[in-house]
Design an enzyme around this catalytic site. Structure first.
Site, PDB file in Angstrom:
ATOM      1  CG  ASP A 141     -10.211   4.220  -7.719  1.00 15.90           C
ATOM      2  OD1 ASP A 141     -10.168   3.167  -7.071  1.00 15.90           O
ATOM      3  OD2 ASP A 141      -9.606   4.383  -8.798  1.00 15.90           O
TER       4      ASP A 141
ATOM      5  CB  THR B  61      -7.302   0.732  -8.514  1.00 15.83           C
ATOM      6  OG1 THR B  61      -8.493   0.959  -7.746  1.00 15.83           O
ATOM      7  CG2 THR B  61      -6.915   2.040  -9.196  1.00 15.83           C
TER       8      THR B  61
ATOM      9  CG  ASP C  96      -9.432  -4.740  -0.849  1.00 15.07           C
ATOM     10  OD1 ASP C  96      -9.961  -4.030  -1.722  1.00 15.07           O
ATOM     11  OD2 ASP C  96      -8.305  -4.501  -0.371  1.00 15.07           O
TER      12      ASP C  96
END
Length: 361
Positions: A112, A181, A302
């Site tokens: 990330d 993730t 998102d």
């Protein structure tokens, strides 16, 4: 008679040489200033071929959405390279940023962080005056100057033949450096994407979804073009519904009541993956769905890229109440999510009156 010689004054020669050196110094210092501005802003020197491009936006002027698309694709791919490299090293440095609203760990990894750094600074160097929102914290002490080579890929030029200028102040960029993730930490690679979205006056107009492990990239621009398309048919009566792995049972109960026992629920990770499930994607690991439903709070990084792609292809992404999503202000929405393409979207909204309440229990 012998030819007459010309005698030059030493003082005159010295003055002439000094004048010449002055002219050369002036020209060369101007050239160096142009080069330094190039390295500082990530663009061409003023007055060069790209004077109307990203460097021109440094004064708060306009930006070209076609150029932004080229950089967004490059950023998603560069970020994806970091995501893949970290996962393949099997050293994730996994930690929790806290809890989500549903009580699950909000995980973060080196994938990330490193993807975020590549993506953020590539976009920020190319377009220094636009607002960029990203999921991960940007460490100002860990800056990286990543220059764009100013080349627009041929597939973009083929679809979008002319520049599309908009005011720089109207643009908001949303970056998701690693979507899914949780699945990434579980080594469920097919769900993982990197995403970039550009909104203009809060409306999603440009989206990029990149799958690092299959190296597939989907992009689209509203009223521009795309490299991805809708499938030829969708099942509206008994749809296959893609939902989050974390609350598939919650949606399944209501979906079966609404559409009947033949309805299929597909649990999946990652909002980017779920949007691609609605499209014609040449990836054997990509599942196919007819509708995408999300019933809990979700962040705008998102969903913005997927929203832009669906909108460009004639599809829809709204809250469960059918309201359009604005990509300004807060970084999330509470109203759940409904996405479809080549279907009667408002009819779907009316069929699902209880989902939002279900998601907030």
């Amino acid at each position: 008679m012998a030819p007459m010689g010309i005698r030059l004054s030493p003082l005159g020669v010295a003055v002439f040489c000094l004048l010449g050196l002055g002219v050369l110094y002036h020209l060369y210092s101007g050239f160096l200033a142009g080069r330094f501005s190039l390295f500082g802003l990530g663009g061409e020197p003023a007055g060069g071929p790209a004077a109307a491009g990203p460097a021109a936006a440094a004064d708060g002027g306009s930006v070209d959405l076609r150029e932004m698309l080229a950089v967004a694709v490059l950023a998603a791919v560069r970020g994806g390279d970091e995501v893949r490299r970290v996962r393949e090293s099997n050293v994730l440095h996994e930690k929790s940023k806290g809890k989500t609203r549903e009580g699950a760990d909000d995980k973060m990894t080196s994938g990330d962080v490193l993807s975020n750094r590549k993506m953020f600074y590539l976009l920020k160097t190319a377009f220094p005056t636009v607002q960029i929102n990203t999921e991960e914290h940007v460490d100002a002490t860990d800056q990286e100057v990543i220059l764009w080579d100013r080349k627009i890929p041929e597939d973009i030029l083929k679809e979008i033949a002319t520049p599309k200028e908009v005011p720089a102040e109207s643009v908001t960029v949303w970056i998701d450096p690693l979507d899914a993730t949780q699945e990434y930490t579980e080594d469920l690679r097919k769900y993982v994407t990197t995403m970039v979205c550009v909104a203009v006056y809060g409306k999603p107009v440009l989206g990029v979804i990149h799958k690092p492990f299959s190296e597939y990239t989907a992009w689209a621009m509203v009223d521009g073009g795309s490299n991805v398309k809708a499938r030829s048919s969708y099942n509206e009566k008994t749809p296959r519904i893609v939902v989050s792995r974390s609350h598939s049972g919650m949606v399944k109960q209501v979906a079966l009541q609404t559409f009947g026992n033949q309805t299929t629920i597909i649990p999946a990770g990652g909002a980017g993956y779920k949007v691609l499930a609605l499209l014609d994607v040449p990836d054997k690991n990509q599942e196919k769905a007819d509708v995408y439903i999300h019933v809990t709070y979700i962040k705008k990084w998102d969903i913005c890229a997927g929203n832009a792609i669906l909108k460009a292809l004639g599809g829809h992404m709204t809250t469960l109440n059918g309201e359009e999503i604005s990509y300004t202000g807060s970084d999330g929405i509470d109203g759940g999510l409904l996405a479809s393409i080549r279907m009667n979207h408002q009819a779907l909204v009316k069929k699902l009156p209880d989902l939002e309440k279900t998601g907030h229990k």
